[in-house]
Enzyme design. Sequence first.
Site, PDB file in Angstrom:
ATOM      1  N   LYS A  34       0.822  -1.215   0.000  1.00 39.10           N
ATOM      2  CA  LYS A  34       0.000   0.000   0.000  1.00 39.10           C
ATOM      3  C   LYS A  34       0.855   1.265   0.000  1.00 39.10           C
ATOM      4  O   LYS A  34       0.643   2.173  -0.793  1.00 39.10           O
ATOM      5  CB  LYS A  34      -0.912   0.034   1.241  1.00 39.10           C
ATOM      6  CG  LYS A  34      -1.969  -1.046   1.266  1.00 39.10           C
ATOM      7  CD  LYS A  34      -2.864  -0.929   2.484  1.00 39.10           C
ATOM      8  CE  LYS A  34      -2.120  -1.085   3.800  1.00 39.10           C
ATOM      9  NZ  LYS A  34      -1.491  -2.401   3.986  1.00 39.10           N
ATOM     10  N   THR A  35       1.802   1.296   0.922  1.00 34.59           N
ATOM     11  CA  THR A  35       2.629   2.491   1.020  1.00 34.59           C
ATOM     12  C   THR A  35       3.465   2.656  -0.245  1.00 34.59           C
ATOM     13  O   THR A  35       3.636   3.757  -0.764  1.00 34.59           O
ATOM     14  CB  THR A  35       3.527   2.408   2.271  1.00 34.59           C
ATOM     15  OG1 THR A  35       2.686   2.248   3.416  1.00 34.59           O
ATOM     16  CG2 THR A  35       4.357   3.651   2.443  1.00 34.59           C
ATOM     17  N   ASP A 218      -2.074   7.774   3.763  1.00 31.20           N
ATOM     18  CA  ASP A 218      -1.650   6.424   4.166  1.00 31.20           C
ATOM     19  C   ASP A 218      -2.293   6.092   5.515  1.00 31.20           C
ATOM     20  O   ASP A 218      -2.670   6.997   6.264  1.00 31.20           O
ATOM     21  CB  ASP A 218      -0.113   6.380   4.288  1.00 31.20           C
ATOM     22  CG  ASP A 218       0.420   4.948   4.216  1.00 31.20           C
ATOM     23  OD1 ASP A 218      -0.386   3.996   4.071  1.00 31.20           O
ATOM     24  OD2 ASP A 218       1.666   4.777   4.292  1.00 31.20           O
ATOM     25  N   GLU A 219      -2.433   4.822   5.818  1.00 30.38           N
ATOM     26  CA  GLU A 219      -2.998   4.378   7.105  1.00 30.38           C
ATOM     27  C   GLU A 219      -4.358   5.036   7.359  1.00 30.38           C
ATOM     28  O   GLU A 219      -4.640   5.512   8.471  1.00 30.38           O
ATOM     29  CB  GLU A 219      -2.033   4.711   8.266  1.00 30.38           C
ATOM     30  CG  GLU A 219      -0.621   4.173   8.075  1.00 30.38           C
ATOM     31  CD  GLU A 219      -0.444   2.732   8.523  1.00 30.38           C
ATOM     32  OE1 GLU A 219      -1.438   2.096   8.930  1.00 30.38           O
ATOM     33  OE2 GLU A 219       0.697   2.236   8.435  1.00 30.38           O
ATOM     34  N   GLN A 249      -5.846  -3.399  10.564  1.00 25.15           N
ATOM     35  CA  GLN A 249      -4.767  -2.741  11.304  1.00 25.15           C
ATOM     36  C   GLN A 249      -5.244  -1.470  11.987  1.00 25.15           C
ATOM     37  O   GLN A 249      -4.442  -0.592  12.304  1.00 25.15           O
ATOM     38  CB  GLN A 249      -3.601  -2.410  10.376  1.00 25.15           C
ATOM     39  CG  GLN A 249      -2.908  -3.640   9.828  1.00 25.15           C
ATOM     40  CD  GLN A 249      -1.659  -3.266   9.042  1.00 25.15           C
ATOM     41  OE1 GLN A 249      -0.667  -2.829   9.606  1.00 25.15           O
ATOM     42  NE2 GLN A 249      -1.715  -3.435   7.732  1.00 25.15           N
ATOM     43  N   ARG A 600       5.061  -7.292  10.985  1.00 28.05           N
ATOM     44  CA  ARG A 600       6.249  -6.450  10.801  1.00 28.05           C
ATOM     45  C   ARG A 600       7.445  -7.288  10.354  1.00 28.05           C
ATOM     46  O   ARG A 600       8.448  -6.752   9.888  1.00 28.05           O
ATOM     47  CB  ARG A 600       6.636  -5.728  12.107  1.00 28.05           C
ATOM     48  CG  ARG A 600       5.635  -4.748  12.688  1.00 28.05           C
ATOM     49  CD  ARG A 600       5.138  -3.762  11.693  1.00 28.05           C
ATOM     50  NE  ARG A 600       3.875  -4.199  11.130  1.00 28.05           N
ATOM     51  CZ  ARG A 600       3.369  -3.756   9.979  1.00 28.05           C
ATOM     52  NH1 ARG A 600       4.025  -2.893   9.246  1.00 28.05           N
ATOM     53  NH2 ARG A 600       2.215  -4.200   9.520  1.00 28.05           N
TER      54      ARG A 600
END
Length: 707
Positions: A34-35, A218-219, A249, A600
């Site tokens: 995504k990022t 983002d996020e 998330q 992560r």
Amino acid sequence: MTPAFLTHLNPEQFAAVTLPRESALILAGAGSGKTRVLTTRIAWLIQTGQASPAHVLAVTFTNKAAKEMLTRIAAMLPINTRGMWVGTFHGLANRLLRAHHREAGLPQLFQILDAQDQLAAIKRLLKAQQVDDEKYPPKQVQYFINDAKEQGLRATQVEALDEASRVYRELYQAYEQQCQREGVVDFAELLLLSYELLTRNEPLRAHYQARFRYILVDEFQDTSRFQYEWLRLFAGQDNAVFAVGDDDQSIYAFRGAHAGNMQDFLRDFRVRRIIKLEQNYRSQGNILDAANALIAHNAGRLGKNLWTAQQPGAPIRVFAASTDQEEAQFVVEQVRALRDEGLPLAEIALLYRSNAQSRVLEHALFSAGLPYRVYGGLRFFERQEVKHALAYLRLMANPEDDNALLRVINFPARGIGARTIEQIQAAARMQGLSLWAAACRRGGTDSARGVPAFVLLIEALRRETAGMSLAEKVEHMLHASGLLAHYHARRSEADRVENLEELIHAAAAFEAEFDGESEPDMPDLLTAFLTHAALEAGEHQAAAGQDALQLMTVHAAKGLEFDAVFITGLEEGLFPHENSLFEHAGLEEERRLMYVAITRARRLLYLSHAETRMLHGQLRYGLPSRFLDEIPRHLLQPVGVATLPPAPVAPVAGRGFRVGQSVVHAKFGVGVIVDCEGRGADARVQVNFREAGLKWLALEYAKLSPA
Ligand SMILES: Nc1ncnc2c1ncn2[C@@H]1O[C@H](COP(=O)(O)OP(=O)(O)OP(=O)(O)O)[C@@H](O)[C@H]1O
Ligand SMILES: [Mg+2]
């Protein structure tokens, strides 16, 4: 010709990057790119000439992520990314207010209050208003104010149904007046004030709406309701908002994040396309399987399936420790082994659910000589001596800064007593002046010669440092103010002297990196530095450039990735956190947090728990976390410790005190020793007092006795 940066994308990623100018939601699991898609889209928009760097507004979750994004864009395109609006909500709001401080009703050199400064300001207010701080505790007032601001509400808009709320509301109002008078803004104010500015000022709004044709977030799952409204203001009717996020998330509901924003976004922005990315590029198979299995225990998910083309990789190692110290020892051994295999320490992360857990880990790492860096723990810019130094710098930038003045008017001691300070405060209040102005007007009465001396000192600092570089300014101030000499004189405070010296380095490094072009709205370097200190506290630490292990809470790890990840403290009541255990929504949020933690890791994942643990000065007995049971057995491999050190002995502080012991203090009451350092005359202990909380005390003076 297709630019090279597009060739590595999979078809769905490619489709997302090259969408036409329309609002879109990219909904995808962890590690699916995504990022990367968001960053590549910015590059693509610019490369194809659809947008210039000035047309782009991108919101990231941390300053670290913003920097990384700019570096990535610069690597893809031969352009100057300076001047691009890429940052956190707070960072961007700050930028807007700097550029239009006059319209926003702020002095050019407005300073930012961090949480501690804010609390100090509130305490001061309560005192001035003669409010009973037992009935209205300063922390509660702070919470009330921030909570209202984060919902976009001014004092007059807050509903108050009972007497207590009316008092809180009045305090909120008085606090606002105080901040205005002093030309300071707190964190929540940055967002609220910039929102009001654009709402009220039509030409300005039109200007920015015409400018930011492309807005990328983002996020997105962790934006609050008010942040969402803030975005809408920038977007206006015509701009395209490209949002990427992952409902699995969402981990900030406790702080007002609003997952419903995704639904609202689809409606408000007439989103026609939701793009899903399902291939995970980050983690090896076993790690991804564990994450997928865990999160499947949550209900009401939007539903995504992540797969990977990578090998299953190593099993997930699980270590059952008997004590938290043994757990820390396990981490040390494994980290050493990884390092010996050639893995850089910076590629290893140590995650925990709450900050307090880091102490035992830090202690073990420190003793083993393994360099580490803590994100978001005891922050460099929050240490007492650094804050004193920053207060002097703030007064040099703006002497009307009352918080800064109160912090150092008598530090180092120059004979200005509490009474004198109260008189200055009273005079300032009566005449509607800043403390500085009131102090300047005071003649040099005999009892308070310290005041004119202080005024002269600040004036001299301002005058003498006028032509100096930032680092020289800091150094000069440290000497002239007497701060360095003060800490030098105390042997046990050697680390504080080091921190002050580190501040000179920080200033030099900041000056080298700073570039007026990229921050055209910063009035001067000193203010830029102070803003940086307030905004980035916690994201900077330790010796820059040194290879170091990364320690952080799971919350702080969002968006990051590491070759090896340790998740420690997997015990019921700790992770999942005890506050969540009796509440379904809370437990699901904890599970999402665990999902973030697991995802992560690229190659290696270690999970550990301890039977007993000292936390907040209490011995706790913990059962293994239910999250361990939610990961399929076949993915897990129990491990032991090769060479257990002799049973850890509680460190001894001297004078017969040891960690874990209950003690009594004349002023603070009953507590438990949780840490100690130094020897002989320098011995200090950290005590967790039942009422007063954590305090470091020098044994020589503290007059502690066993409880
Ligand atoms: N098409 C691709 N080919 C190779 N590597 C990729 C590809 N897409 C993404 N990656 C890599 O996968 C990793 C994860 O990507 P990224 O951080 O963008 O994921 P994310 O969806 O933002 O994750 P998170 O939800 O944790 O924020 C990065 O190292 C990225 O460079
Ligand atoms: Mg990401």
